[in-house]
Design a protein around this motif. Sequence first.
Motif, short mmCIF file in Angstrom:
data_model
loop_
_atom_site.label_atom_id
_atom_site.label_comp_id
_atom_site.label_asym_id
_atom_site.label_seq_id
_atom_site.Cartn_x
_atom_site.Cartn_y
_atom_site.Cartn_z
N LEU A 1 33.48 54.00 30.41
CA LEU A 1 33.41 52.59 30.78
C LEU A 1 34.40 51.83 29.90
O LEU A 1 34.30 51.88 28.66
CB LEU A 1 32.00 52.03 30.59
CG LEU A 1 31.02 52.20 31.75
CD1 LEU A 1 30.73 53.67 32.02
CD2 LEU A 1 29.71 51.45 31.47
N LEU A 2 35.36 51.15 30.52
CA LEU A 2 36.44 50.50 29.78
C LEU A 2 36.72 49.12 30.37
O LEU A 2 36.60 48.92 31.58
CB LEU A 2 37.73 51.32 29.86
CG LEU A 2 37.75 52.72 29.25
CD1 LEU A 2 38.92 53.51 29.81
CD2 LEU A 2 37.86 52.62 27.75
N THR A 3 37.13 48.19 29.51
CA THR A 3 37.68 46.95 30.05
C THR A 3 39.06 47.26 30.65
O THR A 3 39.70 48.26 30.30
CB THR A 3 37.83 45.87 28.97
OG1 THR A 3 38.77 46.32 27.99
CG2 THR A 3 36.50 45.57 28.31
N MET A 4 39.52 46.40 31.51
CA MET A 4 40.79 46.64 32.20
C MET A 4 41.95 46.71 31.21
O MET A 4 42.87 47.52 31.38
CB MET A 4 41.01 45.55 33.25
CG MET A 4 39.97 45.57 34.36
SD MET A 4 40.07 44.18 35.51
CE MET A 4 41.40 44.71 36.59
N HIS A 5 41.89 45.89 30.18
CA HIS A 5 42.97 45.92 29.18
C HIS A 5 42.91 47.19 28.34
O HIS A 5 43.95 47.75 27.98
CB HIS A 5 42.89 44.68 28.27
CG HIS A 5 43.38 43.43 28.92
ND1 HIS A 5 42.54 42.57 29.57
CD2 HIS A 5 44.62 42.90 29.04
CE1 HIS A 5 43.24 41.55 30.05
NE2 HIS A 5 44.51 41.73 29.74
N LYS A 6 41.70 47.66 28.03
CA LYS A 6 41.56 48.87 27.22
C LYS A 6 41.98 50.13 27.99
O LYS A 6 42.25 51.17 27.39
CB LYS A 6 40.10 49.03 26.77
CG LYS A 6 39.66 48.03 25.72
CD LYS A 6 40.27 48.33 24.37
CE LYS A 6 39.68 47.42 23.29
NZ LYS A 6 40.30 47.66 21.97
N ALA A 7 42.05 50.03 29.31
CA ALA A 7 42.44 51.19 30.12
C ALA A 7 43.94 51.47 30.04
O ALA A 7 44.40 52.54 30.43
CB ALA A 7 42.05 50.96 31.59
N LYS A 8 44.70 50.51 29.52
CA LYS A 8 46.15 50.68 29.40
C LYS A 8 46.47 51.95 28.61
O LYS A 8 45.91 52.19 27.55
CB LYS A 8 46.74 49.46 28.70
CG LYS A 8 48.24 49.48 28.53
CD LYS A 8 48.93 49.20 29.85
CE LYS A 8 50.42 49.39 29.75
NZ LYS A 8 51.04 48.51 28.75
N GLY A 9 47.35 52.76 29.14
CA GLY A 9 47.74 53.99 28.47
C GLY A 9 46.84 55.17 28.77
O GLY A 9 47.10 56.28 28.29
N ARG A 10 45.78 54.96 29.55
CA ARG A 10 44.86 56.04 29.88
C ARG A 10 45.08 56.50 31.32
O ARG A 10 45.73 55.83 32.11
CB ARG A 10 43.40 55.55 29.73
CG ARG A 10 43.08 54.92 28.39
CD ARG A 10 43.02 55.93 27.27
NE ARG A 10 41.92 56.86 27.47
CZ ARG A 10 40.66 56.62 27.10
NH1 ARG A 10 40.34 55.47 26.51
NH2 ARG A 10 39.71 57.52 27.27
N GLU A 11 44.51 57.65 31.68
CA GLU A 11 44.55 58.13 33.06
C GLU A 11 43.33 58.99 33.33
O GLU A 11 42.81 59.67 32.44
CB GLU A 11 45.83 58.91 33.34
CG GLU A 11 46.08 60.09 32.42
CD GLU A 11 47.41 60.77 32.73
OE1 GLU A 11 47.36 61.90 33.26
OE2 GLU A 11 48.47 60.19 32.45
N PHE A 12 42.84 58.95 34.58
CA PHE A 12 41.63 59.65 34.97
C PHE A 12 41.78 60.16 36.40
O PHE A 12 42.51 59.59 37.21
CB PHE A 12 40.42 58.71 34.89
CG PHE A 12 40.23 58.06 33.55
CD1 PHE A 12 39.48 58.69 32.57
CD2 PHE A 12 40.81 56.83 33.28
CE1 PHE A 12 39.31 58.09 31.32
CE2 PHE A 12 40.64 56.22 32.04
CZ PHE A 12 39.89 56.86 31.06
N ASP A 13 41.04 61.22 36.72
CA ASP A 13 41.06 61.72 38.10
C ASP A 13 40.45 60.70 39.05
O ASP A 13 40.88 60.55 40.19
CB ASP A 13 40.28 63.04 38.20
CG ASP A 13 41.08 64.22 37.69
OD1 ASP A 13 42.29 64.07 37.48
OD2 ASP A 13 40.49 65.30 37.49
N ALA A 14 39.40 60.01 38.61
CA ALA A 14 38.70 59.05 39.47
C ALA A 14 38.51 57.73 38.74
O ALA A 14 38.10 57.72 37.57
CB ALA A 14 37.34 59.61 39.89
#
Length: 582
Positions: A504-517
Amino acid sequence: MILSIEQRKAAEYPSNALVVACPGSGKTRTLAAKLLNCIDEVRDSSRRICCITYTNTAVHEIEDRLRRNGRNDDDEYVDISTIHSFCVSNILSAFHCCIDEYQSGFKILSPEDEEFKRRAVAVVMENGLQRAMAEYFEGLNRGTDGRPIGAGELPEEVIVQFWSQLQADGLIDFPSILYFTYRILQDKSFIARAVASRYAWFLIDEFQDTTELQVEILRLIAKQSRSKFFLVGDPFQSIFGFAGARMHLLKEFASEINACTSFKLTGNYRSSSNIIGHAEKLYSRNPPMIAIGENAKYGFDPLHYNCDSAFDAITDYFLPEMETHHIELGQGAILARTWYKLLPLGRKLREFGVPITGPGARPYRKSRLIAPLAEVLCAYARTADVDLISQCIRELFFLLTSMTGKRYYSVFSYEGKLAVRRIANVIKTSGVLESAATKWLVELARIVESVLMKQEYISQSQGGLLENSAIEMIEDMKKSKIDIANLTVNDLGLYASHRENLHLLTMHKAKGREFDAVAIIDLHEGKVPDYRSKTVEQLQEDQRLLYVCITRARKLLMYITDREDWRNRPSRFLQHQYLGVV
């Protein structure tokens, strides 16, 4: 290191360069390849290479690539750090005597430190403001004039009072690290010359999110004409304007240093063509982004679900879809604009039996001194995953910083690894994996304290601090109504097992990440775009924020809204002129 033609051309260019890299284009690989080329250029000389990244996570990733692809002695020629660490190591530590405010020295206070949070709360309460406003201090920056940027609703005089109190006690926060570094370089040009002479190259990642103050620091170094610059960024992923990032500085600085700007990485190795199609609808690139990775032909069309609640959408659609596509929980993520939308969802999912990482995951405060290290150590006890040793070392570094105010970089050497392995081996061989977590937490704190004292990282007077923090964790769990009598060390280790937990991440914290779903929830007007976004520039940044979130997904992508009513209209970005999914 295998590179595409686009990546190789950029990495081998011998002078100043700007590389515009689309999401998933292998920019980190390109940066690492450039770093290896630059090291070869300065090998056996007194000069070094400086690589500046946006986050500590990116620092560790580049360090790992350097270890896997370089020579054993390559780390002798390179410094990889965030901009704040660079400023402290190269300028502030040696020349703080040049500024009146910190002539006697300083101690860094990071937003993660309990002392930082305590002081932030104290100053807002003292000024009759709501306690929640203390959170704005974590996202602050400063301009070249020293004034605050990204203050939200915080009055400027309250921020100035906060900074004055820190200075009086010899403390310095991240925005002030940059500001006083700038002042030193501006007033003492010989220091800028010394830094430029030290580094033959500056490699800078995520340049689109660089603030004016950061660019001014780089300008003062560039003016010495002794260093070359390799800039990597993407204007389409500039999402920190509220915190002082200025997208236009990317091209302006490149022009000032006469950088070649023809390098573009257009191939996306991450996402499916269907997902990239949605990203291109939202923001069309020229040339367009192309799916060229192993997921390029993955046949899942992004979907929009409008349900009674985000919890219903996740449990009825997102999780079953992940199971159908054989995607593990650790490869899934739920993104929302704010953490307070994720917090109740996280608690419900935890109660539903879904292991999660993020807001609502823990029945205690992660800010408790021993908590982050305890989680990783327990995860190591569960899995014996050697990769967790590196994570333990990083958590030990942050723990010692919080306890002593000093940055013990020696923990990354043999000495620190020895300390971690001693602690981990005690856990691994103690036979308490299924014992009560509350009892073991206290024992763990004592073990850690004993090892750290033995290796002289902490003093006898600091004994008991970790044990007290373990007791505080237990009290937190009682307040959260956790069945602590049946909570095991095995359960505690799950909180650090990112490979097994739904993120569970905020939209800004998702920067630099990647996930299958990826599921993006709460996509309503007033959230995306934010109700405070009034100008064209602000609305475009919100649009880019959604673009960043879309491009985190490899295979599955879902947009989730609650039942439409007059308060909860779906975001305009879901309308036909954008994504066309409503």
